[in-house]
Design a protein around this motif. Structure first.
Motif, PDB file in Angstrom:
ATOM      1  N   ARG A 197      -4.485  12.891   8.282  1.00 44.06           N
ATOM      2  CA  ARG A 197      -4.021  11.528   8.537  1.00 44.06           C
ATOM      3  C   ARG A 197      -4.850  10.578   7.694  1.00 44.06           C
ATOM      4  NH1 ARG A 197      -4.940   7.941  13.890  1.00 44.06           N
ATOM      5  NH2 ARG A 197      -6.866   7.582  12.734  1.00 44.06           N
ATOM      6  N   VAL A 198      -4.161   9.777   6.885  1.00 41.48           N
ATOM      7  CA  VAL A 198      -4.843   8.857   5.970  1.00 41.48           C
ATOM      8  C   VAL A 198      -4.455   7.437   6.378  1.00 41.48           C
ATOM      9  CG1 VAL A 198      -5.173   8.238   3.543  1.00 41.48           C
ATOM     10  CG2 VAL A 198      -4.545  10.599   4.154  1.00 41.48           C
ATOM     11  N   ALA A 199      -5.427   6.655   6.818  1.00 38.38           N
ATOM     12  CA  ALA A 199      -5.144   5.291   7.282  1.00 38.38           C
ATOM     13  C   ALA A 199      -5.183   4.342   6.080  1.00 38.38           C
ATOM     14  CB  ALA A 199      -6.180   4.871   8.323  1.00 38.38           C
ATOM     15  N   LEU A 200      -4.068   3.640   5.846  1.00 33.35           N
ATOM     16  CA  LEU A 200      -4.013   2.719   4.696  1.00 33.35           C
ATOM     17  C   LEU A 200      -4.490   1.335   5.146  1.00 33.35           C
ATOM     18  CD1 LEU A 200      -0.735   3.782   2.849  1.00 33.35           C
ATOM     19  CD2 LEU A 200      -3.015   4.760   2.758  1.00 33.35           C
ATOM     20  N   VAL A 201      -5.764   1.277   5.484  1.00 34.91           N
ATOM     21  CA  VAL A 201      -6.281   0.031   6.063  1.00 34.91           C
ATOM     22  C   VAL A 201      -7.304  -0.682   5.187  1.00 34.91           C
ATOM     23  CG1 VAL A 201      -5.821   0.616   8.487  1.00 34.91           C
ATOM     24  CG2 VAL A 201      -7.930   1.388   7.437  1.00 34.91           C
ATOM     25  N   ARG A 225       0.841  -1.206   0.000  1.00 38.15           N
ATOM     26  CA  ARG A 225       0.000   0.000   0.000  1.00 38.15           C
ATOM     27  C   ARG A 225       0.875   1.255   0.000  1.00 38.15           C
ATOM     28  NH1 ARG A 225      -3.872  -2.401   4.733  1.00 38.15           N
ATOM     29  NH2 ARG A 225      -4.578  -4.207   3.543  1.00 38.15           N
ATOM     30  N   PHE A 226       1.972   1.220   0.756  1.00 41.21           N
ATOM     31  CA  PHE A 226       2.860   2.391   0.758  1.00 41.21           C
ATOM     32  C   PHE A 226       3.565   2.543  -0.591  1.00 41.21           C
ATOM     33  CE2 PHE A 226       2.419   2.398   5.436  1.00 41.21           C
ATOM     34  CZ  PHE A 226       2.115   3.739   5.584  1.00 41.21           C
ATOM     35  N   ARG A 227       3.877   1.404  -1.229  1.00 37.69           N
ATOM     36  CA  ARG A 227       4.482   1.505  -2.572  1.00 37.69           C
ATOM     37  C   ARG A 227       3.489   2.184  -3.509  1.00 37.69           C
ATOM     38  NH1 ARG A 227       7.381  -3.483  -1.412  1.00 37.69           N
ATOM     39  NH2 ARG A 227       5.645  -4.791  -2.038  1.00 37.69           N
ATOM     40  N   GLY A 282       4.618  17.916   0.330  1.00 39.08           N
ATOM     41  CA  GLY A 282       4.025  17.447   1.585  1.00 39.08           C
ATOM     42  C   GLY A 282       3.913  15.943   1.693  1.00 39.08           C
ATOM     43  N   PHE A 283       4.361  15.201   0.635  1.00 38.21           N
ATOM     44  CA  PHE A 283       4.257  13.744   0.719  1.00 38.21           C
ATOM     45  C   PHE A 283       5.530  13.168   1.330  1.00 38.21           C
ATOM     46  CE2 PHE A 283       5.178   9.503  -0.805  1.00 38.21           C
ATOM     47  CZ  PHE A 283       4.005   8.837  -0.503  1.00 38.21           C
ATOM     48  N   ARG A 284       5.376  12.257   2.287  1.00 39.59           N
ATOM     49  CA  ARG A 284       6.533  11.487   2.769  1.00 39.59           C
ATOM     50  C   ARG A 284       6.058  10.099   3.170  1.00 39.59           C
ATOM     51  NH1 ARG A 284       5.581  11.850   8.288  1.00 39.59           N
ATOM     52  NH2 ARG A 284       7.216  10.642   9.261  1.00 39.59           N
ATOM     53  N   VAL A 285       6.933   9.127   2.964  1.00 42.37           N
ATOM     54  CA  VAL A 285       6.595   7.768   3.398  1.00 42.37           C
ATOM     55  C   VAL A 285       7.080   7.636   4.836  1.00 42.37           C
ATOM     56  CG1 VAL A 285       6.997   5.322   3.006  1.00 42.37           C
ATOM     57  CG2 VAL A 285       6.791   6.848   1.066  1.00 42.37           C
ATOM     58  N   PRO A 286       6.209   7.212   5.745  1.00 42.50           N
ATOM     59  CA  PRO A 286       6.642   7.088   7.143  1.00 42.50           C
ATOM     60  C   PRO A 286       7.559   5.879   7.322  1.00 42.50           C
ATOM     61  CG  PRO A 286       4.445   6.224   6.889  1.00 42.50           C
ATOM     62  CD  PRO A 286       4.838   6.758   5.539  1.00 42.50           C
ATOM     63  N   GLU A 287       8.314   5.866   8.429  1.00 36.72           N
ATOM     64  CA  GLU A 287       9.187   4.709   8.689  1.00 36.72           C
ATOM     65  C   GLU A 287       8.407   3.514   9.242  1.00 36.72           C
ATOM     66  OE1 GLU A 287      13.095   5.945  10.751  1.00 36.72           O
ATOM     67  OE2 GLU A 287      11.740   7.659  10.913  1.00 36.72           O
ATOM     68  N   GLY A 288       7.296   3.801   9.902  1.00 33.55           N
ATOM     69  CA  GLY A 288       6.526   2.711  10.495  1.00 33.55           C
ATOM     70  C   GLY A 288       5.059   3.103  10.651  1.00 33.55           C
ATOM     71  N   GLY A 289       4.256   2.136  11.116  1.00 31.86           N
ATOM     72  CA  GLY A 289       2.819   2.393  11.265  1.00 31.86           C
ATOM     73  C   GLY A 289       2.114   2.295   9.921  1.00 31.86           C
ATOM     74  N   PHE A 290       0.828   2.617   9.905  1.00 29.67           N
ATOM     75  CA  PHE A 290       0.107   2.488   8.634  1.00 29.67           C
ATOM     76  C   PHE A 290      -0.662   3.745   8.241  1.00 29.67           C
ATOM     77  CE2 PHE A 290      -2.397  -0.366  11.653  1.00 29.67           C
ATOM     78  CZ  PHE A 290      -3.312   0.619  12.026  1.00 29.67           C
ATOM     79  N   PHE A 291      -0.122   4.890   8.633  1.00 28.29           N
ATOM     80  CA  PHE A 291      -0.777   6.144   8.271  1.00 28.29           C
ATOM     81  C   PHE A 291       0.097   6.968   7.330  1.00 28.29           C
ATOM     82  CE2 PHE A 291      -2.220   5.226  12.649  1.00 28.29           C
ATOM     83  CZ  PHE A 291      -3.581   5.097  12.418  1.00 28.29           C
TER      84      PHE A 291
END
Ligand SMILES: Cc1ncc(COP(=O)(O)O)c(C=O)c1O
Length: 406
Positions: free
Chosen positions: A376-380, A306-308, A319-328
């Motif tokens: 905050r966007v939850a990739l769930v 999903r992050f890919r 303003g876009f960044r991929v977080p190191e952890g979690g799913f937001f």
């Protein structure tokens, strides 16, 4: 809304979101990416354990958990955080929780004195933050001190920057890594600095690490690892873990609190009064889930996909960044509330304005809330729903600069 000391609590983030969006007609079929509900597939072994132990719903469970659960929980903690097998005494240093939230709420009660350094005890927390922290701090009578977690400080609170007078009154500090909402990870230096502050000012670290198994590249180093390496103990540390994220089982309500042997003994005594025991079938299923990594690896791979997709679709936008952890995704959009309203009105997309998880640092100035510029966007959801929704978000939000980058 609440009486007395709880009157400082605003309506919950989701109540605020309902107030913002419910009066407005959604501009398309509703897609909710606002709640961090992992919506995992329940592994067959969990269902089987629940069924096999269902007869034990007929008895009160021990506060301490079953021996099988304690061994599985301590075993996972030692494997995941590179601890020697005997570092944790499973009999005294692990306790089951009905979800991490329960433990995070109870924790301040066991470390907060009536007075510290001649004044009202303080408990530090990041800003923005998981809302339970503030409720717990106020409920136990301490003063919450909200410490901004902005881009300039790596999206983590800079506790060392606080005035000495505040640190001296500090009874505890909440820290979340990987963090909700930003997905920031505390590295070994960050933990070391925090522990040296805790030692110098005699406070407890509440490490909320419930996203510890949801990461993109390297497993985040844990509070337990750093503390044990430095001192051979877990003094002044309570660390919280959950099957909600690791195993995608938020409905099971199952977590762990672990750490400082002395504090754990107080925690157990207090929980005996205040915390409902974890049901026996849930403990049996949880023991199996802590012992298994295959379902966790599969779970993590789904988030990575999903992050890919998010990087492919939104990468290169301001303003876009991929977080190191979690799913937001913690997307900087200028004004998070305005962006959330626009996404709803134009496309029926429901996301959470970052400000609803934070507090103004200057009362009355909305922009001073460190969450103000973010959503905050939850990739769930499943990959295709997420991809389609992010494409649509990209069209509606800030114009693209260079596609595919970042
Ligand atoms: C940062 C953080 N801590 C704790 C929790 C609570 O998790 P649990 O389901 O284990 O109670 C959540 C759940 O969303 C969370 O995001």
């Amino acid at each position: 809304m609440f009486p007395g000391r709880l009157a400082q609590l605003p309506p919950s983030s989701f109540a605020q979101l309902a107030e913002l969006l419910d009066p407005v007609k959604p501009g398309g079929p509703v897609v909710s990416l606002s709640v961090g509900d992992p919506r995992g597939t329940v592994p067959a072994f969990v269902t089987e354990k629940l069924a096999a132990y269902a007869h034990q719903f007929g008895e009160y469970p021990p506060t301490n958990g079953t021996a099988e659960w304690r061994l599985a929980a301590a075993g996972w903690l030692c494997r995941r955080f590179d601890l020697p097998a005997k570092a944790l005494d499973a009999e005294v240093q692990v306790l089951p929780l009905n979800g991490t939230r329960e433990g995070l709420f109870l924790a301040p009660f066991i470390v907060t004195p009536e007075v510290k350094a001649g004044g009202r005890p303080v408990i530090l927390l990041p800003n923005p933050f998981y809302q339970c922290y503030a409720a717990a701090i106020l409920a136990c009578g301490a003063e919450p001190v909200f410490v901004p977690a902005r881009a300039e400080t790596g999206f983590l609170p800079d506790f060392a920057s606080l005035p000495k007078a505040v640190l001296e009154r500090t009874a505890a500090a909440y820290i979340c890594s990987p963090s909700n909402p930003e997905g920031a990870v505390a590295d070994a230096d960050y933990w070391r600095t925090l522990f040296s502050l805790a030692d110098a000012h005699d406070f407890t670290v509440f490490a909320d690490e419930c996203y510890a198994d949801i990461y993109l590249n390297e497993p985040p180093i844990g509070a337990l690892t750093v503390r044990f390496e430095e001192t051979g103990s877990f003094d002044r540390l309570l660390s919280f873990h959950s099957l909600s994220k690791r195993s995608g089982l938020p409905g099971l309500r199952s977590g762990i609190v672990t750490g400082d042997a002395r504090l754990m003994s107080t925690f157990r005594s207090f929980r005996n009064y205040a915390g409902p025991q974890v049901p026996m079938p849930v403990m049996a299923a949880s023991a199996a889930a802590w012992a298994d990594e295959a379902h966790v690896t599969a779970n993590r791979e789904q988030y990575r996909e999903r992050f890919r997709a998010a990087r492919r679709i939104l990468g290169g936008r301001t303003g876009f960044r991929v977080p190191e952890g979690g799913f937001f995704l913690w997307l900087e959009v200028g004004d998070g509330e305005a962006a959330a309203l626009k996404l709803w009105r134009e496309a029926g997309i429901r996301v959470l304005p970052g400000a609803y998880m934070g507090r103004e640092t200057e009362p009355g100035k909305k922009q001073s809330n460190p969450g103000f510029p973010y959503i905050r966007v939850a990739l769930v959801s499943d990959l295709s729903t997420i991809s389609a929704t992010l494409e649509r978000m990209g069209e509606i939000l800030v114009p693209s600069s260079k596609p595919g980058g970042a």
